[in-house]
Each structure stands twice: as C-alpha cells, then as structure tokens.
Design a protein around this motif. Structure first.
Motif, mmCIF file in Angstrom:
data_model
loop_
_atom_site.group_PDB
_atom_site.id
_atom_site.type_symbol
_atom_site.label_atom_id
_atom_site.label_comp_id
_atom_site.label_asym_id
_atom_site.label_seq_id
_atom_site.Cartn_x
_atom_site.Cartn_y
_atom_site.Cartn_z
ATOM 1 N N SER A 246 0.829 -1.106 0.023
ATOM 2 C CA SER A 246 -0.138 0.056 -0.085
ATOM 3 C C SER A 246 0.922 1.364 0.239
ATOM 4 N N LEU A 247 0.114 2.571 -0.263
ATOM 5 C CA LEU A 247 0.982 3.659 -0.156
ATOM 6 C C LEU A 247 0.101 4.501 0.847
ATOM 7 N N LEU A 248 0.982 5.120 1.432
ATOM 8 C CA LEU A 248 0.088 6.171 2.449
ATOM 9 C C LEU A 248 0.506 7.486 2.412
ATOM 10 N N ILE A 249 -0.490 8.442 2.173
ATOM 11 C CA ILE A 249 -0.079 9.837 1.925
ATOM 12 C C ILE A 249 -0.698 10.758 2.860
ATOM 13 N N GLU A 250 -0.042 11.372 3.600
ATOM 14 C CA GLU A 250 -0.461 12.215 4.661
ATOM 15 C C GLU A 250 -0.813 13.786 3.968
ATOM 16 N N GLN A 251 -1.871 14.083 4.384
ATOM 17 C CA GLN A 251 -2.899 15.312 3.787
ATOM 18 C C GLN A 251 -2.543 15.275 2.319
ATOM 19 N N ILE A 252 -3.591 14.561 1.722
ATOM 20 C CA ILE A 252 -3.833 14.364 0.331
ATOM 21 C C ILE A 252 -3.590 15.823 -0.330
ATOM 22 N N ALA A 253 -4.174 16.771 0.241
ATOM 23 C CA ALA A 253 -4.099 17.956 -0.793
ATOM 24 C C ALA A 253 -2.704 18.572 -0.894
ATOM 25 N N GLU A 254 -1.940 18.365 0.120
ATOM 26 C CA GLU A 254 -0.360 18.768 0.303
ATOM 27 C C GLU A 254 0.468 17.675 -0.156
ATOM 28 N N CYS A 255 0.142 16.400 0.019
ATOM 29 C CA CYS A 255 1.120 15.267 -0.072
ATOM 30 C C CYS A 255 2.345 15.585 0.700
ATOM 31 N N GLN A 256 1.994 15.880 1.763
ATOM 32 C CA GLN A 256 3.277 16.339 2.820
ATOM 33 C C GLN A 256 4.376 14.937 2.821
ATOM 34 N N ARG A 257 3.740 13.679 3.136
ATOM 35 C CA ARG A 257 4.739 12.790 3.089
ATOM 36 C C ARG A 257 3.758 11.414 2.464
ATOM 37 N N VAL A 258 4.665 10.631 1.597
ATOM 38 C CA VAL A 258 4.358 9.512 1.105
ATOM 39 C C VAL A 258 5.244 8.420 1.438
ATOM 40 N N SER A 259 4.520 7.347 1.824
ATOM 41 C CA SER A 259 5.045 6.128 2.213
ATOM 42 C C SER A 259 4.633 4.929 1.668
ATOM 43 N N VAL A 260 5.677 3.928 1.121
ATOM 44 C CA VAL A 260 5.276 2.766 0.661
ATOM 45 C C VAL A 260 5.434 1.642 1.686
ATOM 46 N N VAL A 261 4.337 0.942 1.808
ATOM 47 C CA VAL A 261 4.372 -0.222 2.853
ATOM 48 C C VAL A 261 4.353 -1.659 1.966
ATOM 49 N N PRO A 262 5.379 -2.372 1.938
ATOM 50 C CA PRO A 262 5.334 -3.711 1.103
ATOM 51 C C PRO A 262 4.374 -4.604 2.007
ATOM 52 N N ARG A 263 3.755 -5.412 1.509
ATOM 53 C CA ARG A 263 2.856 -6.420 2.110
ATOM 54 C C ARG A 263 3.874 -7.129 3.059
ATOM 55 N N GLY A 264 3.515 -7.139 4.619
ATOM 56 C CA GLY A 264 3.973 -7.864 5.485
ATOM 57 C C GLY A 264 5.509 -7.133 5.912
ATOM 58 N N ALA A 265 5.688 -5.893 5.371
ATOM 59 C CA ALA A 265 6.827 -5.313 5.923
ATOM 60 C C ALA A 265 6.546 -3.833 6.472
ATOM 61 N N ARG A 266 7.595 -3.147 6.839
ATOM 62 C CA ARG A 266 7.309 -1.895 7.414
ATOM 63 C C ARG A 266 7.318 -0.755 6.476
ATOM 64 N N ALA A 267 6.805 0.306 6.827
ATOM 65 C CA ALA A 267 6.493 1.378 5.948
ATOM 66 C C ALA A 267 7.727 2.049 5.869
ATOM 67 N N GLN A 268 8.121 2.636 4.507
ATOM 68 C CA GLN A 268 9.426 3.238 4.049
ATOM 69 C C GLN A 268 9.048 4.600 3.428
ATOM 70 N N ASP A 269 9.584 5.776 4.092
ATOM 71 C CA ASP A 269 8.941 7.029 3.881
ATOM 72 C C ASP A 269 9.833 7.213 2.401
ATOM 73 N N ILE A 270 9.120 7.575 1.560
ATOM 74 C CA ILE A 270 9.774 7.841 0.157
ATOM 75 C C ILE A 270 9.435 9.299 -0.419
ATOM 76 N N SER A 271 9.233 10.108 0.610
ATOM 77 C CA SER A 271 8.969 11.658 0.373
ATOM 78 C C SER A 271 9.954 12.206 -0.251
ATOM 79 N N GLN A 272 9.921 13.458 -1.040
ATOM 80 C CA GLN A 272 10.770 14.258 -1.621
ATOM 81 C C GLN A 272 10.533 15.638 -0.726
#
Length: 330
Positions: A246-272
């Motif tokens: 899954s992909l997590l997006i904090e504050q969709i209007a601003e896309c402040q932080r984007v994280s990828v969460v591989p199935r069964g693994a921890r979230a990885q912050d990939i934000s720019q």
C-alpha cells in the motif's frame, strides 16, 4: 515575464502572488477589488502599476497578460470568460466553475481565443504527487483506495450563529464537495481518469449545501472511496491498496509525506522535499503553459472529468445552486 493581475484580495491570493514571484517568470501588475480602498491596502505590500474596481477595465488593460481568479466559485465562469475574450490567459482557483456546462463553455472560449485556461488544483503539480504516481506499480494490482480530507471549518460557528458565510451558501456554489472534497476527487481523476460509475451520499445543512459526504468511484476491479467534511476533523492518512502493498499519503491536498508499505513489511518514507509554499508548483506549471502557448493541455481533461463528476455528485446528493439554472456562456 508574464504580467498578471489578481481578482480577489484574500490570503490565498497573497500565497499565489508569492509563489508566482518565486518562479521568476511572473510579475504582479494589477489588483482588482470591488473596493478601491481594499485594493490600495492589499497592494501596499506589492509594487503594482494598476488598481481596478472594474472588471471590464481590467480585461481591456494592455499591460496585463494573465489573470489569477480567486473570487467565489459562482463568479469563476463569467469572470474567466470575460478575460479570455480579451485575450488574457487565466489561472482560476478550484473548482473551475459551478457545473460541467460552465467548464465546457470556458474550455471552448480558451480554444477560440487561443489563451491558456488552467485550474489552480495544486496537488497535481506537487513533486510528491508525481512521486505517488510513479510509485503505484510498487503496490501491485490495485484493489482499493481511500482519500480523506475532513477539516472543521473556521466559518462553521458563524453559520451556526445564524450568519451566512460564503462557505455554506449555495448562492456562491459552495459546500464540502466543492471545497476540500474537490482535492480528493480531482486527485483520483488525476491518477486514474474517469471512473465507470460514481455513487455519492451527503448530509445537507439547512442552507442547502453539503456539510460532509462520501463518494465511491468504481474503476472496475478497484474502487476509490472519498471522505470529505467541513464539520468534523480528521488526521487520518489517505491510502492506496494493492495486492503487493500500500501507499500512505499524509494530507492528500499537500502530499506532505508519502510512504510505501510492502505487504508484510514496514513502511518506508519515500517523500521528497517540497517548497514551503506548495502553490509554487502550480504557478510554475501555468507559466510553462503560457510560455509554450499550450492551449490544449492534460489539465483541461482532468478539469472536465472532475466537473462532470461534481455535477453528478450534487445531483445524487440534492445540492442545487442558482448557477445551475443560469446560462453557461456570456
């Protein structure tokens, strides 16, 4: 240098002016307000050449190449049409207009007059939104998405106190889906285009606009749920779910932080990193369109689909604006 004028003297206008100047490609040349005193007060912070209290005179001014419109939603179409008919490029705050017929008339006017029309939907221009789009393959086959923007309006208490602020007034083509809900809807359209079907529900205030609502967009083998509210507060992240993660997006209007969460693994912050004034990117996009004379651009496709969906969502939820009965062309 693109010489531009602003219609509207509020905080969002100041933020856009700062963003436009940051591009190095735009210069504020004129300010419009219904009140000359208001225009003078606003322009004290900027070295402008012209102040206007007449939209017609602003449209006729030869020292202006483009206009930024931040007036109430119901005024977007007639004002934009006036400026485009006088060969001015237009960047108009979202939503572009009250309904689909107005948006189609505006797009036709832009084409007829060979000027750029651009909806100021900043999310689609953000670096982290582009990153989100590129990261979609990492979650595998898409199954579900949830985009949420619920923010208790600072004007809601005024409404409860018996006032009639623009935010909750159908005369100005307003309400939750036309305001913050727009970010959720247009983000989905920007990523996946037009859905096969839309299903909407909402709770309406006595004024006739929606206080909050839910929209489900059917894309066949995956669906997107939109949560929007101006009468409740949420800090919940938005999410895109696939079979591989899954992909997590904090504050969709601003896309402040984007994280990828591989199935069964921890979230990885990939934000720019993004500029503190996130309107910078839409200003850069608009300036590029004007410089390259791109009358036909992908943003108009998104704007038309979003307007079509907004019109259908309001039909399903029973939100009616005076502008719905008015002719779209001027």
């Amino acid at each position: 240098m693109i010489r531009f004028a602003v219609v509207g003297t509020n905080w969002i206008t100041r933020q856009f002016i700062d963003a436009a100047h940051e591009t190095g490609k735009m210069k504020l040349t004129a300010v419009y307000s219904r009140s000359l005193a208001q225009a003078q007060t606003f322009s004290n912070d900027y070295p402008v050449e012209h102040l206007f209290i007449s939209l017609e005179q602003l449209a006729q001014c030869e020292d202006i190449d483009a206009v930024y419109i931040a007036s109430p939603n119901a005024l977007h179409c007639p004002q934009a049409m006036l400026f485009m008919q006088h060969k001015k490029h237009v960047i108009c705050e979202k939503p572009l207009a009250s309904h689909l017929r107005e948006v189609e008339a505006m797009i036709a006017c832009a084409h007829d007059n060979q000027v750029v029309l651009f909806e100021a939907f900043k999310t689609a221009s953000l670096p982290n939104f582009h990153l989100l789009r590129r990261s979609l393959p990492q979650v595998g086959k898409l199954r579900k998405a949830l985009f949420s923007y619920c923010q208790y309006s600072s004007r809601y208490q005024r409404y409860l106190d018996g006032e009639n602020p623009n935010t909750f007034n159908p005369a100005w083509s307003n309400g939750s889906i036309m305001d913050i809900g727009f970010y959720c809807l247009a983000s989905a359209v920007s990523l996946w285009g037009e859905p096969q079907a839309v299903h909407a529900s909402a709770t309406l205030l006595e004024s006739g606009v929606d206080a909050h609502g839910t929209v489900v967009l059917d894309y066949g083998d995956f669906d997107v749920t939109l949560l929007h509210s101006k009468v409740s507060q949420s800090g919940m992240a938005s999410e895109i779910q696939g079979e591989a993660g899954s992909l997590l997006i904090e504050q969709i209007a601003e896309c402040q932080r984007v994280s990828v969460v591989p199935r069964g693994a921890r979230a990885q912050d990939i934000s720019q990193p993004q500029h503190i004034n996130t309107m910078l990117y839409e200003a850069e996009t608009f300036a590029s369109l004007v410089e390259n004379h791109q009358i036909h651009h992908e943003g108009l496709v998104t704007s038309r689909i979003t307007a079509k969906l907004l019109t259908e969502i309001r039909r399903q939820t029973g939100v009616v604006f005076p502008a719905d009965a008015a002719p779209a062309a001027v």
